[in-house]
Write a protein that holds these residues in place. Structure first.
Motif, PDB file in Angstrom:
ATOM      1  N   HIS A  22      -1.131  -8.826  11.741  1.00 46.92           N
ATOM      2  CA  HIS A  22      -1.463  -8.065  12.991  1.00 46.92           C
ATOM      3  C   HIS A  22      -1.146  -9.006  14.160  1.00 46.92           C
ATOM      4  CE1 HIS A  22      -3.588  -6.026   9.892  1.00 46.92           C
ATOM      5  NE2 HIS A  22      -3.326  -5.002  10.604  1.00 46.92           N
ATOM      6  N   TYR A  36      -0.398  -4.719  17.721  1.00 47.32           N
ATOM      7  CA  TYR A  36       0.697  -4.021  16.619  1.00 47.32           C
ATOM      8  C   TYR A  36       0.287  -4.465  15.416  1.00 47.32           C
ATOM      9  CZ  TYR A  36       3.272  -2.860  20.684  1.00 47.32           C
ATOM     10  OH  TYR A  36       3.509  -2.500  22.170  1.00 47.32           O
ATOM     11  N   GLN A  63       2.612  -5.743  12.042  1.00 42.33           N
ATOM     12  CA  GLN A  63       3.843  -5.971  11.584  1.00 42.33           C
ATOM     13  C   GLN A  63       4.288  -5.816  10.180  1.00 42.33           C
ATOM     14  OE1 GLN A  63       3.673 -10.212  12.274  1.00 42.33           O
ATOM     15  NE2 GLN A  63       5.236  -9.930  13.982  1.00 42.33           N
ATOM     16  N   GLU A 122      11.122  -8.071   9.828  1.00 42.58           N
ATOM     17  CA  GLU A 122       9.799  -7.415  10.404  1.00 42.58           C
ATOM     18  C   GLU A 122      10.221  -6.587  11.555  1.00 42.58           C
ATOM     19  OE1 GLU A 122       6.722 -10.363  10.781  1.00 42.58           O
ATOM     20  OE2 GLU A 122       6.892 -10.854   8.780  1.00 42.58           O
ATOM     21  N   TRP A 123       9.081  -5.712  11.542  1.00 38.10           N
ATOM     22  CA  TRP A 123       9.227  -4.749  13.094  1.00 38.10           C
ATOM     23  C   TRP A 123       7.647  -4.634  13.289  1.00 38.10           C
ATOM     24  CZ3 TRP A 123      10.290  -2.382   8.511  1.00 38.10           C
ATOM     25  CH2 TRP A 123       9.559  -1.351   8.057  1.00 38.10           C
ATOM     26  N   ASP A 124       7.517  -4.226  14.549  1.00 38.42           N
ATOM     27  CA  ASP A 124       6.169  -4.092  15.072  1.00 38.42           C
ATOM     28  C   ASP A 124       5.882  -2.507  15.069  1.00 38.42           C
ATOM     29  OD1 ASP A 124       5.476  -6.819  15.290  1.00 38.42           O
ATOM     30  OD2 ASP A 124       6.322  -6.848  17.330  1.00 38.42           O
TER      31      ASP A 124
END
Length: 100
Positions: free
Chosen positions: A55, A59, A61, A70-72
């Motif tokens: 985190h 957000y 992750q 990775e994306w939020d």
């Protein structure tokens, strides 16, 4: 009947530890609490399955189960996967291990 491979180990036993899944738990107000690292979840916005890596700020992750960027995701846009989505992610990881 349990399917087995050349290793003699049941398929379900080999896939058991591929990724973990923990259900989102509601807090006292009924809001979902962010999942712990290692949980398998789905990004509601895109429909992509991801493993919680941590985190950052507000957000969560996520990273694809097979690895990658990775994306939020805002915590309210995360849900637990269906059994089909979970199995599909586990099979993808297992296939990657075997080079398929």
């Amino acid at each position: 009947m349990c399917s087995r491979t050349a290793t003699g180990r049941p398929v379900a036993g080999r896939l058991a530890g591929v990724v973990t899944m923990t259900a989102l738990t509601p807090d006292a107000d009924g809001h979902n609490v962010s999942p712990d690292a290692g949980a398998l979840v789905v990004d509601r916005r895109s429909g992509k399955v991801g493993v919680v890596m941590g985190h950052v700020g507000p957000y969560v992750q996520l990273r694809p189960p097979r690895g990658g960027r990775e994306w939020d995701v805002p915590p309210e846009d995360v849900r637990t996967p269906t059994p089909t989505e979970e199995l599909s992610a586990k099979v993808a990881v297992a296939n990657q291990r075997w080079g398929r």
